[in-house]
Design a protein around this motif. Structure first.
Motif, PDB file in Angstrom:
ATOM      1  N   ASN A  91      28.750   2.072 -30.190  1.00 41.01           N
ATOM      2  CA  ASN A  91      28.198   3.241 -29.489  1.00 41.01           C
ATOM      3  C   ASN A  91      28.955   4.511 -29.875  1.00 41.01           C
ATOM      4  O   ASN A  91      29.549   5.176 -29.023  1.00 41.01           O
ATOM      5  CB  ASN A  91      28.280   3.027 -27.971  1.00 41.01           C
ATOM      6  CG  ASN A  91      27.511   1.801 -27.511  1.00 41.01           C
ATOM      7  OD1 ASN A  91      26.296   1.741 -27.617  1.00 41.01           O
ATOM      8  ND2 ASN A  91      28.235   0.813 -27.000  1.00 41.01           N
ATOM      9  N   ARG A  94      28.970   7.954 -28.063  1.00 40.17           N
ATOM     10  CA  ARG A  94      29.744   8.233 -26.849  1.00 40.17           C
ATOM     11  C   ARG A  94      30.944   9.135 -27.128  1.00 40.17           C
ATOM     12  O   ARG A  94      31.656   9.509 -26.196  1.00 40.17           O
ATOM     13  CB  ARG A  94      30.210   6.918 -26.220  1.00 40.17           C
ATOM     14  CG  ARG A  94      29.074   6.081 -25.650  1.00 40.17           C
ATOM     15  CD  ARG A  94      29.593   4.808 -25.008  1.00 40.17           C
ATOM     16  NE  ARG A  94      28.504   4.004 -24.435  1.00 40.17           N
ATOM     17  CZ  ARG A  94      28.668   2.807 -23.899  1.00 40.17           C
ATOM     18  NH1 ARG A  94      29.885   2.261 -23.851  1.00 40.17           N
ATOM     19  NH2 ARG A  94      27.630   2.149 -23.411  1.00 40.17           N
ATOM     20  N   SER A  98      35.772   7.187 -27.349  1.00 39.53           N
ATOM     21  CA  SER A  98      35.419   5.771 -27.299  1.00 39.53           C
ATOM     22  C   SER A  98      35.929   5.039 -28.534  1.00 39.53           C
ATOM     23  O   SER A  98      36.342   3.871 -28.456  1.00 39.53           O
ATOM     24  CB  SER A  98      33.897   5.607 -27.173  1.00 39.53           C
ATOM     25  OG  SER A  98      33.223   6.046 -28.348  1.00 39.53           O
TER      26      SER A  98
END
Length: 214
Positions: A91, A94, A98
């Motif tokens: 992801n 993000r 992250s």
């Protein structure tokens, strides 16, 4: 003032996290780690430099452009005396925090100091890292991080002690930037005029200015 040409020697056990998860959206979605300088990718230049520092652990966090970067990392791993561990951020949208967190969670070595580096800083070489390591070695009691700063602008890479990394990991969801913002008293700020610490490749203008090619 430290010699910018200082030889790459340090007794510190160094771990390195290289962040290469970005999309490169401001340049039309391209892997910035694979941009070329002096005929070599930024990844190749980075690893040829840090090899002199004998890090005990090398972690690269990928995200967007994972397959293309992995192919280049496979080539670089063969040139190093140690393996490169690749962590994929599923992801990356993000944000950088992250990716940093995933990198921290993946660390396996008993390091003394961690350098969190960006893949798109073409002028960060072994001598720049050595300047930071010198500051870390000679820091006053109470300082656990070293951050370069140029003309009031925060720079990179940033160094973190093992104690700080463990403190960050002890708090679910905590990131390096948030921890730094909450604990400025733990940061030794390395004031310098050396703009390598704040130069990165974000736009087509940067490519032209820094002599970089796609």
């Amino acid at each position: 003032m430290s010699n910018i040409g200082a030889s790459p020697k340090s007794d510190l056990r160094l771990a390195i996290i290289l962040l290469a998860a970005g999309e490169g959206s401001r340049m039309g979605s391209i892997p910035k780690a694979l941009l070329k300088m002096d005929g070599k990718t930024l990844l190749e230049n980075f690893f040829s430099e840090v090899r002199d520092l004998n890090p005990i652990e090398l972690v690269v966090v990928t995200g967007f452009h994972n397959q293309a970067i992995n192919a280049e990392l496979a080539k670089q791993s063969a040139l190093l005396s140690q393996s490169i561990r690749v962590i994929h951020n599923p992801n990356p949208d993000r944000g950088q925090g992250s990716s940093v967190r995933l990198g921290l969670e993946s660390l396996q070595s008993h390091f003394d100091v961690l350098a969190v580096c960006l893949c798109d800083q073409p002028n960060i070489r072994s001598r720049e890292l050595m300047l930071l390591l010198e500051r870390f070695t000679n820091r006053k009691t109470g300082y656990e991080m070293v951050m370069p700063q140029v003309g009031g602008q925060r720079g990179n890479p940033v160094l973190f002690s093992r104690n700080v990394v463990e403190a960050i990991l002890s708090k679910p969801g905590m990131t390096c930037r948030t921890f730094m913002d909450q604990n400025p008293n733990l940061i030794h700020i390395f004031e310098t005029t050396h703009d390598a610490f704040i130069l990165d490749v974000d736009t087509e203008v940067d490519i032209q200015k820094l002599g970089i090619s796609k």
